[in-house]
Design a protein around this motif. Structure first.
Motif, PDB file in Angstrom:
ATOM      1  N   ALA A 146       0.391   4.835   1.804  1.00 45.23           N
ATOM      2  CA  ALA A 146      -0.442   5.364   2.888  1.00 45.23           C
ATOM      3  C   ALA A 146      -0.022   6.796   3.230  1.00 45.23           C
ATOM      4  CB  ALA A 146      -0.319   4.459   4.120  1.00 45.23           C
ATOM      5  N   PRO A 147      -0.112   7.692   2.260  1.00 41.60           N
ATOM      6  CA  PRO A 147       0.344   9.060   2.524  1.00 41.60           C
ATOM      7  C   PRO A 147      -0.611   9.847   3.431  1.00 41.60           C
ATOM      8  CG  PRO A 147      -0.669   8.951   0.354  1.00 41.60           C
ATOM      9  CD  PRO A 147      -0.672   7.545   0.899  1.00 41.60           C
ATOM     10  N   SER A 148      -0.047  10.802   4.141  1.00 39.70           N
ATOM     11  CA  SER A 148      -0.877  11.729   4.931  1.00 39.70           C
ATOM     12  C   SER A 148      -0.998  13.004   4.119  1.00 39.70           C
ATOM     13  CB  SER A 148      -0.208  12.048   6.267  1.00 39.70           C
ATOM     14  OG  SER A 148      -0.054  10.874   7.004  1.00 39.70           O
TER      15      SER A 148
ATOM     16  N   GLU B 168      -4.291   8.860   4.538  1.00 35.93           N
ATOM     17  CA  GLU B 168      -4.315   8.870   6.003  1.00 35.93           C
ATOM     18  C   GLU B 168      -4.576  10.295   6.501  1.00 35.93           C
ATOM     19  OE1 GLU B 168      -1.181   6.287   7.633  1.00 35.93           O
ATOM     20  OE2 GLU B 168      -2.556   4.700   6.998  1.00 35.93           O
TER      21      GLU B 168
ATOM     22  N   ARG C 210       7.703   1.224   4.563  1.00 34.79           N
ATOM     23  CA  ARG C 210       7.557   2.609   5.028  1.00 34.79           C
ATOM     24  C   ARG C 210       8.873   3.063   5.654  1.00 34.79           C
ATOM     25  NH1 ARG C 210       3.375   0.977   9.882  1.00 34.79           N
ATOM     26  NH2 ARG C 210       4.900  -0.148  11.154  1.00 34.79           N
TER      27      ARG C 210
ATOM     28  N   VAL D 282      -4.133   2.444  11.528  1.00 37.85           N
ATOM     29  CA  VAL D 282      -3.283   1.729  10.559  1.00 37.85           C
ATOM     30  C   VAL D 282      -3.446   0.215  10.707  1.00 37.85           C
ATOM     31  CG1 VAL D 282      -1.119   1.579  11.892  1.00 37.85           C
ATOM     32  CG2 VAL D 282      -1.015   1.914   9.445  1.00 37.85           C
TER      33      VAL D 282
ATOM     34  N   ARG E 204       0.831  -1.224   0.000  1.00 40.31           N
ATOM     35  CA  ARG E 204       0.000   0.000   0.000  1.00 40.31           C
ATOM     36  C   ARG E 204       0.852   1.256   0.000  1.00 40.31           C
ATOM     37  NH1 ARG E 204       1.840   1.887   4.946  1.00 40.31           N
ATOM     38  NH2 ARG E 204       1.015   0.857   6.776  1.00 40.31           N
TER      39      ARG E 204
ATOM     40  N   LEU F  52       9.157   4.799  11.442  1.00 40.93           N
ATOM     41  CA  LEU F  52       7.980   4.092  11.979  1.00 40.93           C
ATOM     42  C   LEU F  52       8.320   2.714  12.534  1.00 40.93           C
ATOM     43  CD1 LEU F  52       5.376   5.320   9.361  1.00 40.93           C
ATOM     44  CD2 LEU F  52       5.472   5.912  11.788  1.00 40.93           C
TER      45      LEU F  52
ATOM     46  N   TYR G 192      -3.184   7.183  14.900  1.00 45.02           N
ATOM     47  CA  TYR G 192      -2.560   6.441  13.799  1.00 45.02           C
ATOM     48  C   TYR G 192      -2.386   4.953  14.140  1.00 45.02           C
ATOM     49  CZ  TYR G 192       1.570   4.532  11.496  1.00 45.02           C
ATOM     50  OH  TYR G 192       2.445   3.690  10.868  1.00 45.02           O
TER      51      TYR G 192
HETATM   52  N1  GLU Z   1       0.685   8.030   6.932  1.00 42.87           N
HETATM   53  C1  GLU Z   1       2.034   7.794   7.358  1.00 42.87           C
HETATM   54  C2  GLU Z   1       2.955   8.838   6.762  1.00 42.87           C
HETATM   55  O1  GLU Z   1       2.635   9.447   5.766  1.00 42.87           O
HETATM   56  C3  GLU Z   1       2.550   6.427   6.948  1.00 42.87           C
HETATM   57  C4  GLU Z   1       2.024   5.367   7.803  1.00 42.87           C
HETATM   58  C5  GLU Z   1       2.483   3.969   7.480  1.00 42.87           C
HETATM   59  O2  GLU Z   1       3.084   3.749   6.411  1.00 42.87           O
HETATM   60  O3  GLU Z   1       2.214   3.090   8.290  1.00 42.87           O
HETATM   61  O4  GLU Z   1       4.026   9.034   7.314  1.00 42.87           O
END
Ligand code: GLU
Length: 310
Positions: free
Chosen positions: A10-12, A44, A210, A196, A8, A214, A192
């Motif tokens: 998963a951008p914010s 996100e 990612r 997530v 995936r 994280l 989050y």
């Molecule tokens: N939304 C998060 C970000 O943009 C990424 C979260 C993830 O990959 O678990 O930093």
């Protein structure tokens, strides 16, 4: 039977995508595509104060410009791929945890949390002291009169280990090294860590690629997956891109955002070539398309250390 890989993006959407975000998306995409897998795009946008729909739209446009496509989700997939529309789901799973006796209200202020004596996690945030863990129902009622609490999960005092696909074996003591995570902020926004875990599981994601920042969230997510009966995805934590002063690239580095890069007339192949060279996937920095990298992709070639990009 081999399971198909589902990765995936998963951008914010709290600003224009920068080179570091593009790097994560490129590697998530290459990892899935080189194994014949799928990619889901999930926005996100949990935090209404920071996230905007226009930024989500721009992220999609920048991904397309870079040649990174997705099979499911994003605006084409509808509201279900925006976390801001999934609050009811997060509420339900929070309730499951609450029924297991794992949730408690936390009344601590920001100042309480940053008390100088607190030990810190690997990413520099203080480990929660557990100050509100043992409050009696009576004390909780009393405090709730003057302050709306956040909700935390009570992690067990036990070891947790896992193998990251790039960083290798990782081991923590959950209570000592991570502490109790917030799952709902005092303003009612789900955190989050909860969102997530719920989304990766319900969307069938089995591979998470990612940024290394994280990695310290992963033990919480693995533990929440266990408690909610979800299976664990495979994790790959990739190096961070740093600016010349050694700081992680962020939305503050305006010249590293895709808006500025595109406005300067650089081609997408040059950007992809730069990222692929930085990652260790090609030997010389030269223009290349994302699709041309698919046959070259191999996790064994990838750098583990953070990378300075200017
Ligand atoms: N939304 C998060 C970000 O943009 C990424 C979260 C993830 O990959 O678990 O930093």
């Amino acid at each position: 039977m081999l399971t198909e890989i589902t990765g995936r993006f998963a951008p914010s959407p709290s600003g224009r995508m920068h080179l570091g975000n593009a790097f994560s998306c490129l590697l998530a995409w290459l990892s899935a595509r080189s194994a014949g897998g799928r990619i889901i795009l999930r926005h996100e946008d949990l935090d209404p104060a920071r996230c905007r729909r226009e930024y989500a739209d721009k992220i999609e446009e920048d991904l397309c410009w870079l040649g990174l496509d997705w099979d499911e989700g994003g605006s084409r997939g509808g509201e279900g791929y925006y976390q801001s529309s999934r609050r009811e789901l997060y509420r339900q799973f929070l309730e499951v945890l609450d029924e297991k006796g794992l949730i408690y209200p936390c009344f601590c202020t920001r100042a309480d949390l940053h008390a100088a004596s607190a030990p810190h996690t690997a990413d520099g945030t203080p480990v929660y002291s557990g100050a509100c863990r043992g409050l009696s129902p009576e004390q909780q009622r009393e405090r709730a009169k003057t302050r709306t609490p956040a909700l935390r999960a009570r992690v067990p005092d036990r070891a947790l280990s896992f193998t990251d696909g790039l960083q290798g074996p990782c081991a923590v003591e959950l209570a000592r090294d991570c502490g109790d995570p917030i799952l709902r902020r005092s303003d009612g926004v789900h955190a989050y860590q909860l969102a997530v875990v719920v989304d990766d599981a319900l969307m069938g994601v089995n591979q998470v690629v990612r940024g290394r920042d994280l990695l310290s969230s992963t033990p919480w997510q693995l533990w929440l997956q266990e408690e909610l009966g979800f299976s664990h995805p495979a994790y790959y934590h990739i190096p961070l891109l740093l600016s010349g002063d050694g700081k992680r690239l962020s939305k503050r580095d305006g010249d590293m955002d895709l808006g500025a890069i595109r406005a300067s007339g650089v081609s997408p192949e040059r950007v992809i070539g730069r990222l692929a060279f930085a990652a260790g996937l090609i030997d010389r920095e030269e223009p290349v398309t994302a699709a041309e990298l698919i046959p070259l992709f191999d996790w064994a070639k990838l750098r583990k250390e953070d990378i300075i990009v200017k």
